[in-house]
Design an enzyme around this catalytic site. Structure first.
Site, PDB file in Angstrom:
ATOM      1  N   GLY A  13       0.789  -1.225   0.000  1.00 33.74           N
ATOM      2  CA  GLY A  13       0.000   0.000   0.000  1.00 33.74           C
ATOM      3  C   GLY A  13       0.822   1.276   0.000  1.00 33.74           C
ATOM      4  CB  SER A  14       4.270   2.189  -0.992  1.00 33.98           C
ATOM      5  OG  SER A  14       4.367   1.787  -2.335  1.00 33.98           O
ATOM      6  CG  ASN A  15       1.743   3.174  -5.635  1.00 33.54           C
ATOM      7  OD1 ASN A  15       2.164   4.157  -6.234  1.00 33.54           O
ATOM      8  ND2 ASN A  15       2.361   2.002  -5.655  1.00 33.54           N
ATOM      9  CG  MET A  95      -1.321  -8.087  -6.812  1.00 32.06           C
ATOM     10  SD  MET A  95      -0.635  -7.383  -8.354  1.00 32.06           S
ATOM     11  CE  MET A  95       0.798  -6.514  -7.736  1.00 32.06           C
ATOM     12  CG  HIS A  96      -8.148 -10.839  -7.110  1.00 29.89           C
ATOM     13  ND1 HIS A  96      -7.346 -11.940  -7.114  1.00 29.89           N
ATOM     14  CD2 HIS A  96      -8.846 -10.902  -5.946  1.00 29.89           C
ATOM     15  CE1 HIS A  96      -7.533 -12.624  -6.004  1.00 29.89           C
ATOM     16  NE2 HIS A  96      -8.428 -12.022  -5.270  1.00 29.89           N
ATOM     17  CG  HIS A 114       1.363  -2.792 -14.991  1.00 34.29           C
ATOM     18  ND1 HIS A 114       1.317  -3.879 -14.150  1.00 34.29           N
ATOM     19  CD2 HIS A 114       2.174  -3.155 -16.024  1.00 34.29           C
ATOM     20  CE1 HIS A 114       2.053  -4.850 -14.645  1.00 34.29           C
ATOM     21  NE2 HIS A 114       2.584  -4.438 -15.775  1.00 34.29           N
ATOM     22  CG  ASP A 155      -1.253  -5.239 -15.473  1.00 32.83           C
ATOM     23  OD1 ASP A 155      -1.933  -4.627 -14.647  1.00 32.83           O
ATOM     24  OD2 ASP A 155      -0.593  -6.252 -15.188  1.00 32.83           O
TER      25      ASP A 155
HETATM   26  C1  GAR Z   1       2.882  -1.289  -7.571  1.00 32.38           C
HETATM   27  O1  GAR Z   1       4.182  -1.352  -8.093  1.00 32.38           O
HETATM   28  C2  GAR Z   1       1.854  -1.415  -8.669  1.00 32.38           C
HETATM   29  O2  GAR Z   1       2.227  -0.788  -9.850  1.00 32.38           O
HETATM   30  C3  GAR Z   1       1.804  -2.926  -8.831  1.00 32.38           C
HETATM   31  O3  GAR Z   1       1.783  -3.377  -7.517  1.00 32.38           O
HETATM   32  C4  GAR Z   1       2.615  -2.536  -6.721  1.00 32.38           C
HETATM   33  C5  GAR Z   1       1.893  -2.218  -5.434  1.00 32.38           C
HETATM   34  O4  GAR Z   1       2.759  -1.571  -4.538  1.00 32.38           O
HETATM   35  N1  GAR Z   1       0.674  -3.337  -9.603  1.00 32.38           N
HETATM   36  C6  GAR Z   1       0.737  -4.325 -10.504  1.00 32.38           C
HETATM   37  O5  GAR Z   1       1.722  -4.996 -10.685  1.00 32.38           O
HETATM   38  C7  GAR Z   1      -0.552  -4.563 -11.280  1.00 32.38           C
HETATM   39  N2  GAR Z   1      -0.337  -5.563 -12.243  1.00 32.38           N
HETATM   40  P1  GAR Z   1       2.151  -0.881  -3.227  1.00 32.38           P
HETATM   41  O6  GAR Z   1       1.276  -1.928  -2.548  1.00 32.38           O
HETATM   42  O7  GAR Z   1       3.355  -0.559  -2.387  1.00 32.38           O
HETATM   43  O8  GAR Z   1       1.382   0.326  -3.640  1.00 32.38           O
END
Ligand code: GAR
Length: 197
Positions: A13-15, A95-96, A114, A155
């Site tokens: 969940g850093s984003n 991730m689903h 992505h 994606d």
């Molecule tokens: C991020 O790098 C995002 O782009 C990726 O999961 C990570 C989540 O990081 N998403 C995918 O790969 C989608 N196919 P976070 O939990 O630290 O935000």
């Protein structure tokens, strides 16, 4: 009306944190109505709780155990989100893959982040895949994108924003991942700003 976001996560969940910080600082004029995780131990749930945002846990396994279809899971998730009437559904490390049963409820309102450029390295291991491709001499940079999710492709979809990310000769997968994540935090917030303006 201030735009309402539902944010879907599966992990760190850093984003999500970047969005929480942007809202808290006034950089992003939006309301986060709910954070949903498909994983109980996702640290993003802790981040949301710390920020006072409602959280929901929506696991696939009970559906599988009951012999239900993926579309049942998706329909229930859509109903769960509808309680919060989001203007935008933001997939921040979700991730689903969604079936039409979910997608049809939020046309042109699902945004995915992505860690690769359009058409490159779809799936859950994009950074590792890019790092390996670099070492095979196939690419000399990678990137990130934010796109709409119109259908069941993984994606892929109308691109809202992209940014290239260099790969350095002394990068490890970890240093590359850190650079990618830092770029993602900025690009996701900036894209949401544009969308909610
Ligand atoms: C991020 O790098 C995002 O782009 C990726 O999961 C990570 C989540 O990081 N998403 C995918 O790969 C989608 N196919 P976070 O939990 O630290 O935000």
């Amino acid at each position: 009306m201030i735009p309402t976001l539902a944010i879907l996560i599966s992990g760190n969940g850093s984003n999500l944190q970047a969005i929480l910080d942007a809202v808290a600082s006034g950089q992003l004029d939006a309301r986060i109505a709910v954070v949903v995780s498909n994983r109980k131990d996702a640290f993003g749930l802790v981040r949301a709780e710390r920020a006072g945002i409602p959280t929901r846990y929506h696991a696939l396994k009970p559906y599988r155990d009951r012999g239900q279809e993926r579309t049942d899971y998706d329909a229930d998730l859509a109903a769960l989100l509808a309680e919060y009437a989001p203007d935008w559904v933001v997939l921040a490390g979700w991730m689903h893959i969604f079936s039409h049963e979910f997608l049809r409820h939020f046309p042109n309102r699902i945004v995915n982040l992505h860690p690769a450029l359009p058409g490159q390295f779809p799936g859950a291991h994009a950074i590792a895949d890019a790092f390996a491709a670099y070492h095979r001499g196939e690419i000399d940079h990678t990137g990130i994108m934010v796109h709409l999710v119109p259908d069941e492709r993984v994606d892929e979809g109308p691109v809202l924003a992209t940014q290239t990310v260099p790969i350095l000769t002394d990068d490890t997968e970890e240093t590359l991942a850190a650079r990618i994540h830092a770029a993602e935090h900025a690009l996701l917030v900036e894209t949401l700003r544009e969308m909610t303006r």
